[in-house]
Design a protein around this motif. Structure first.
Motif, mmCIF file in Angstrom:
data_model
loop_
_atom_site.group_PDB
_atom_site.id
_atom_site.type_symbol
_atom_site.label_atom_id
_atom_site.label_comp_id
_atom_site.label_asym_id
_atom_site.label_seq_id
_atom_site.Cartn_x
_atom_site.Cartn_y
_atom_site.Cartn_z
ATOM 1 N N VAL A 196 0.842 -1.195 0.000
ATOM 2 C CA VAL A 196 0.000 0.000 0.000
ATOM 3 C C VAL A 196 0.876 1.242 0.000
ATOM 4 N N LEU A 197 0.277 2.334 -0.438
ATOM 5 C CA LEU A 197 0.901 3.648 -0.384
ATOM 6 C C LEU A 197 0.359 4.357 0.843
ATOM 7 N N ILE A 198 1.230 4.873 1.699
ATOM 8 C CA ILE A 198 0.779 5.544 2.923
ATOM 9 C C ILE A 198 1.428 6.915 3.027
ATOM 10 N N ALA A 199 0.702 7.846 3.646
ATOM 11 C CA ALA A 199 1.235 9.203 3.809
ATOM 12 C C ALA A 199 0.460 9.921 4.898
ATOM 13 N N GLU A 246 2.412 1.023 13.846
ATOM 14 C CA GLU A 246 1.298 0.791 14.755
ATOM 15 C C GLU A 246 0.624 2.116 15.099
ATOM 16 N N ARG A 247 -0.689 2.078 15.116
ATOM 17 C CA ARG A 247 -1.440 3.304 15.388
ATOM 18 C C ARG A 247 -1.567 3.527 16.900
ATOM 19 N N THR A 248 -1.329 4.771 17.321
ATOM 20 C CA THR A 248 -1.491 5.152 18.727
ATOM 21 C C THR A 248 -2.339 6.425 18.794
ATOM 22 N N GLY A 249 -2.771 6.763 20.002
ATOM 23 C CA GLY A 249 -3.584 7.960 20.161
ATOM 24 C C GLY A 249 -2.826 9.238 19.833
ATOM 25 N N LEU A 250 -1.495 9.211 19.931
ATOM 26 C CA LEU A 250 -0.682 10.398 19.650
ATOM 27 C C LEU A 250 -0.335 10.509 18.180
ATOM 28 N N MET A 251 -0.644 9.513 17.392
ATOM 29 C CA MET A 251 -0.225 9.456 16.007
ATOM 30 C C MET A 251 -1.287 10.055 15.094
ATOM 31 N N PRO A 252 -0.905 10.980 14.185
ATOM 32 C CA PRO A 252 -1.905 11.528 13.259
ATOM 33 C C PRO A 252 -2.427 10.430 12.338
ATOM 34 N N PRO A 253 -3.692 10.533 11.910
ATOM 35 C CA PRO A 253 -4.233 9.497 11.030
ATOM 36 C C PRO A 253 -3.483 9.465 9.703
ATOM 37 N N LEU A 254 -3.080 8.290 9.282
ATOM 38 C CA LEU A 254 -2.376 8.135 8.019
ATOM 39 C C LEU A 254 -3.357 7.794 6.908
ATOM 40 N N GLN A 255 -3.081 8.299 5.735
ATOM 41 C CA GLN A 255 -3.846 7.923 4.551
ATOM 42 C C GLN A 255 -3.257 6.624 3.994
ATOM 43 N N VAL A 256 -4.106 5.727 3.588
ATOM 44 C CA VAL A 256 -3.657 4.444 3.055
ATOM 45 C C VAL A 256 -4.366 4.192 1.733
ATOM 46 N N CYS A 257 -3.580 3.959 0.677
ATOM 47 C CA CYS A 257 -4.137 3.645 -0.634
ATOM 48 C C CYS A 257 -3.570 2.312 -1.110
ATOM 49 N N PRO A 309 -4.811 9.922 -3.717
ATOM 50 C CA PRO A 309 -6.109 9.739 -4.386
ATOM 51 C C PRO A 309 -7.220 9.457 -3.382
ATOM 52 N N VAL A 310 -8.375 10.109 -3.574
ATOM 53 C CA VAL A 310 -9.463 10.004 -2.599
ATOM 54 C C VAL A 310 -10.156 8.646 -2.656
ATOM 55 N N GLU A 311 -10.002 7.907 -3.750
ATOM 56 C CA GLU A 311 -10.712 6.637 -3.864
ATOM 57 C C GLU A 311 -9.963 5.494 -3.179
ATOM 58 N N HIS A 312 -8.850 5.807 -2.508
ATOM 59 C CA HIS A 312 -8.073 4.827 -1.749
ATOM 60 C C HIS A 312 -7.478 3.726 -2.628
ATOM 61 N N ARG A 313 -7.358 3.994 -3.907
ATOM 62 C CA ARG A 313 -6.632 3.110 -4.815
ATOM 63 C C ARG A 313 -5.713 3.985 -5.654
ATOM 64 N N CYS A 314 -4.553 3.453 -5.953
ATOM 65 C CA CYS A 314 -3.538 4.265 -6.615
ATOM 66 C C CYS A 314 -2.745 3.401 -7.575
ATOM 67 N N GLY A 315 -2.385 3.973 -8.719
ATOM 68 C CA GLY A 315 -1.506 3.292 -9.654
ATOM 69 C C GLY A 315 -0.061 3.645 -9.382
ATOM 70 N N TRP A 316 0.839 2.876 -9.944
ATOM 71 C CA TRP A 316 2.266 3.099 -9.711
ATOM 72 C C TRP A 316 2.738 4.398 -10.353
ATOM 73 N N ALA A 317 2.131 4.796 -11.462
ATOM 74 C CA ALA A 317 2.500 6.056 -12.090
ATOM 75 C C ALA A 317 2.156 7.234 -11.176
ATOM 76 N N GLU A 318 1.011 7.162 -10.498
ATOM 77 C CA GLU A 318 0.637 8.213 -9.542
ATOM 78 C C GLU A 318 1.591 8.230 -8.357
ATOM 79 N N ALA A 319 1.928 7.058 -7.855
ATOM 80 C CA ALA A 319 2.833 6.974 -6.701
ATOM 81 C C ALA A 319 4.208 7.545 -7.030
ATOM 82 N N ALA A 320 4.638 7.403 -8.290
ATOM 83 C CA ALA A 320 5.972 7.862 -8.687
ATOM 84 C C ALA A 320 6.103 9.379 -8.625
ATOM 85 N N THR A 321 4.986 10.103 -8.641
ATOM 86 C CA THR A 321 5.046 11.574 -8.615
ATOM 87 C C THR A 321 5.231 12.124 -7.210
ATOM 88 N N LEU A 322 5.102 11.278 -6.193
ATOM 89 C CA LEU A 322 5.195 11.725 -4.800
ATOM 90 C C LEU A 322 6.619 11.608 -4.273
#
Length: 301
Positions: free
Chosen positions: A167-170, A248-259, A177-190
């Motif tokens: 997965v791609l995380i940030a 690992e997610r904790t209460g102090l950790m900002p929510p991560l986006q996952v695609c 991408p808002v649809e939570h799916r991403c292609g490799w070409a999109e990921a390469a721009t980040l």
């Protein structure tokens, strides 16, 4: 011939220095040197290339070293078997784990301890190739790694646990991408943070970028998963990693986006052991536990 002579020989090969080997064995250097010479006299061969200093093992010494390791490993198994027969609630196991598998270990140990409550465990992180080497040398009992990296004709028994999914995380500051799916070409721009190129996980990712015909913007490369997690959570880079290696997610950790990345490589991960005719009761029990595990539902996007 005494067992301590064999242990001295193994220590000398490991430390490549008489003084350091003696210190590791808790004896004086003259005592260690004398024991090695006595072993040479008993066997009628030269084991050590020496001239006041250690210059490695002779060809005959290398063969003796293999025999010494096997002998001490068998003795350790015998002792453990005897102890386990008296107390089925305990025992010791050494596990080698690839970096991406570290966060799977607590779940694996939870199942192991359900069968052996007082289990003592040593866990060490190694590259995949080193896990195979450590198993061959009988320095660890179990490995957790990519099964496609295990030689088909090797002396290993394997048990699949799950298939990795990437997965791609940030952090929220990096738009995904808002649809939570991403292609490799999109990921390469980040701006990306990835594991080192010598790691199999990174090689799988690079192959996907190459197949998509794009070159990624790699801003950070490391073999330290914790550093990668820190930089991703700080919003410095986005990351590509298997679900099993997400921070690992904790209460102090900002929510991560996952695609989810399409297509995603899905290499099998599992445990392996050296295929031996006489396995200890402890290892047999732990292996049986491993054969009952099915973790795909946990590590699938």
């Amino acid at each position: 011939m005494f067992l301590r002579q064999l242990s001295y020989l193994i220590a000398l090969d490991q430390h490549r220095h008489f003084s350091r080997a003696a210190q590791a064995c808790g004896v004086s250097q003259p005592a260690l040197s004398s024991a090695i010479r006595q072993l040479e006299n008993e066997l009628g061969i030269t084991i050590i290339n020496r001239n006041r200093r250690f210059f490695g093992l002779t060809e005959e010494g290398q063969r003796v070293l293999i025999w010494a390791r096997q002998t001490l490993a068998d003795l350790d198994s015998l002792r453990q078997e005897a102890a386990f027969a008296q107390d089925v609630a305990g025992g010791f196991v050494s596990i080698g784990v690839m970096p991406q598998g570290v966060q799977v270990v607590p779940l694996l140990l939870e199942h192991f301890r359900s069968a052996v409550p007082a289990l003592r465990v040593e866990v060490t992180v190694y590259p995949n190739a080193e896990i195979l080497h450590q198993l061959r040398e009988q320095r660890i009992h179990l490995g957790l790694m990519y099964l496609e990296q295990v030689p088909k004709d090797g002396p290993f028994e394997v048990q699949r646990l799950y298939a990795e999914h990437y997965v791609l995380i940030a952090a929220p500051s990096i738009p995904l991408p808002v649809e939570h799916r991403c292609g490799w070409a999109e990921a390469a721009t980040l701006p990306l943070g990835l594991l080192n190129r010598n790691m199999h996980s990174r090689q799988l990712v690079d192959a996907c970028f190459a197949q998509a015909g794009v070159v990624p913007q790699v801003m950070l490369e490391t073999n330290v998963l914790e550093l990668l997690h820190t930089e991703i959570m700080a919003g410095k880079v986005a990351g590509i990693m298997p679900i099993s290696a997400l921070p690992e997610r904790t209460g102090l950790m900002p929510p991560l986006q996952v695609c989810r990345l399409d297509p995603s490589p899905a290499p099998d991960v599992g445990v392996l052991r050296l295929n031996q005719p006489n396995s200890t009761a402890l290892l047999t029990r732990l292996w049986h536990v491993a054969t009952t595990l099915e973790l795909d539902s946990i590590y699938t996007a």
